[in-house]
Design a protein around this motif. Sequence first.
Motif, PDB file in Angstrom:
ATOM      1  N   MET A 278      28.127  -5.193  18.605  1.00 51.58           N
ATOM      2  CA  MET A 278      28.594  -6.021  19.719  1.00 51.58           C
ATOM      3  C   MET A 278      28.245  -5.386  21.058  1.00 51.58           C
ATOM      4  N   ILE A 279      28.408  -4.070  21.171  1.00 49.26           N
ATOM      5  CA  ILE A 279      28.049  -3.385  22.409  1.00 49.26           C
ATOM      6  C   ILE A 279      26.557  -3.559  22.685  1.00 49.26           C
ATOM      7  N   GLU A 280      25.756  -3.452  21.656  1.00 43.60           N
ATOM      8  CA  GLU A 280      24.312  -3.625  21.816  1.00 43.60           C
ATOM      9  C   GLU A 280      23.979  -5.015  22.351  1.00 43.60           C
ATOM     10  N   THR A 281      24.647  -6.034  21.841  1.00 39.68           N
ATOM     11  CA  THR A 281      24.393  -7.395  22.311  1.00 39.68           C
ATOM     12  C   THR A 281      24.790  -7.558  23.772  1.00 39.68           C
ATOM     13  N   LEU A 282      25.899  -6.942  24.180  1.00 40.60           N
ATOM     14  CA  LEU A 282      26.302  -7.011  25.587  1.00 40.60           C
ATOM     15  C   LEU A 282      25.288  -6.305  26.483  1.00 40.60           C
ATOM     16  N   VAL A 283      24.781  -5.172  26.035  1.00 41.22           N
ATOM     17  CA  VAL A 283      23.752  -4.459  26.793  1.00 41.22           C
ATOM     18  C   VAL A 283      22.522  -5.350  26.965  1.00 41.22           C
ATOM     19  N   GLU A 284      22.132  -6.032  25.904  1.00 40.07           N
ATOM     20  CA  GLU A 284      20.974  -6.914  25.978  1.00 40.07           C
ATOM     21  C   GLU A 284      21.236  -8.105  26.893  1.00 40.07           C
ATOM     22  N   THR A 285      22.472  -8.591  26.904  1.00 39.33           N
ATOM     23  CA  THR A 285      22.831  -9.702  27.785  1.00 39.33           C
ATOM     24  C   THR A 285      22.668  -9.305  29.245  1.00 39.33           C
ATOM     25  N   VAL A 286      23.106  -8.100  29.598  1.00 39.17           N
ATOM     26  CA  VAL A 286      22.926  -7.613  30.964  1.00 39.17           C
ATOM     27  C   VAL A 286      21.445  -7.419  31.258  1.00 39.17           C
ATOM     28  N   ARG A 287      20.724  -6.823  30.340  1.00 39.45           N
ATOM     29  CA  ARG A 287      19.279  -6.603  30.510  1.00 39.45           C
ATOM     30  C   ARG A 287      18.548  -7.904  30.810  1.00 39.45           C
ATOM     31  N   ASP A 288      18.890  -8.952  30.081  1.00 38.79           N
ATOM     32  CA  ASP A 288      18.159 -10.216  30.179  1.00 38.79           C
ATOM     33  C   ASP A 288      18.575 -11.060  31.381  1.00 38.79           C
ATOM     34  N   SER A 289      19.551 -10.583  32.146  1.00 41.13           N
ATOM     35  CA  SER A 289      20.006 -11.340  33.312  1.00 41.13           C
ATOM     36  C   SER A 289      18.970 -11.377  34.431  1.00 41.13           C
ATOM     37  N   GLY A 290      18.078 -10.390  34.448  1.00 45.54           N
ATOM     38  CA  GLY A 290      17.121 -10.276  35.533  1.00 45.54           C
ATOM     39  C   GLY A 290      17.697  -9.647  36.785  1.00 45.54           C
TER      40      GLY A 290
END
Length: 325
Positions: A278-290
């Motif tokens: 779950m932490i990994e998915t949140l990190v990716e969500t922030v990454r993909d925000s631009g």
Amino acid sequence: MAETDADLHLADPSIDMSLWAGREDPEPDSLRWHQVVTPYKRDSEPGVVLVGFGCDAGVARNQGRVGAAEGPRSLRRALAPLAWHRRAPVFDAGDINCHGNDDMEAAQVRLAERLATLLANSQLPVALGGGHEMAYASWSGLTRHLEARGERCPKIGIVNLDAHFDLRDPSQMRSSGTPFAQIAAECEARGWPFRYACLGVSRANNTRALFDRARKLGVLIKEDREFLPHRFEAIQRELERFMARCDHLYLTVDLDVLPSSEAPGVSAPAARGVELAMIETLVETVRDSGKLRLADFAELNPSFDNDGRTARAAARLIHQLTLDS
């Protein structure tokens, strides 16, 4: 004296490239991080730049388990053998080291200056900790950069994946437990919005006073017990709404947000925590925000890291954060 671009052009004795070692595969297109990371220089092309913060003075002041000052070296060793899947480069800019508990504030200033320089050179800094007192330095480095660009009231969103608010009153003593209270106070003094999301916080490890302070400051709060499979998509949507109200994002990951079974090597191990997936998915969500401008990873304590589990978990998160293909 503030750090200049010329400072980073010189050979930095804190850059220990011997940490970047590992196996080499004979097949084509089989590179690993240790084969690609190079020392950062003033004229390096844009990419990801790793900066260590060898400090746990804030942890000591906060009565935590010391040892996180060795975290940056351990993190580099864990990153070194990972498979390389990036197009853009990654550089190592060495460490900012803290010499004793009384040097913490000066070390924070040095890290802030280093990060501001990297941001001005169009880099994505990723700071490796080190105690979570680094968060104040990271935010300060970003604000220096934005002010130098002429932004008068930047909308900076702080996304903290953490078991703790780190909103303790800094008036008596600044520590690893006070950085976001310090940031909130500076935002108020400047007339800036304070936009802070703390995801994974433990009610058992944060007092009622801290919860009250977080609510008064308008913090987006998600407790560790809320991270259940059927609720996770809703948490992601709340994070996305939070990020939509921000122009710039600063991601900070305190590794004690993970369960102690996945991250034993931290200053304050979590009895429950939020699982790595779950932490990994949140990190990716922030990454993909631009909108991500910089990130840091805090509280890795190699002295208690059985079988290097915490360092490997952190290295995976950094690997996912920096994927560009």
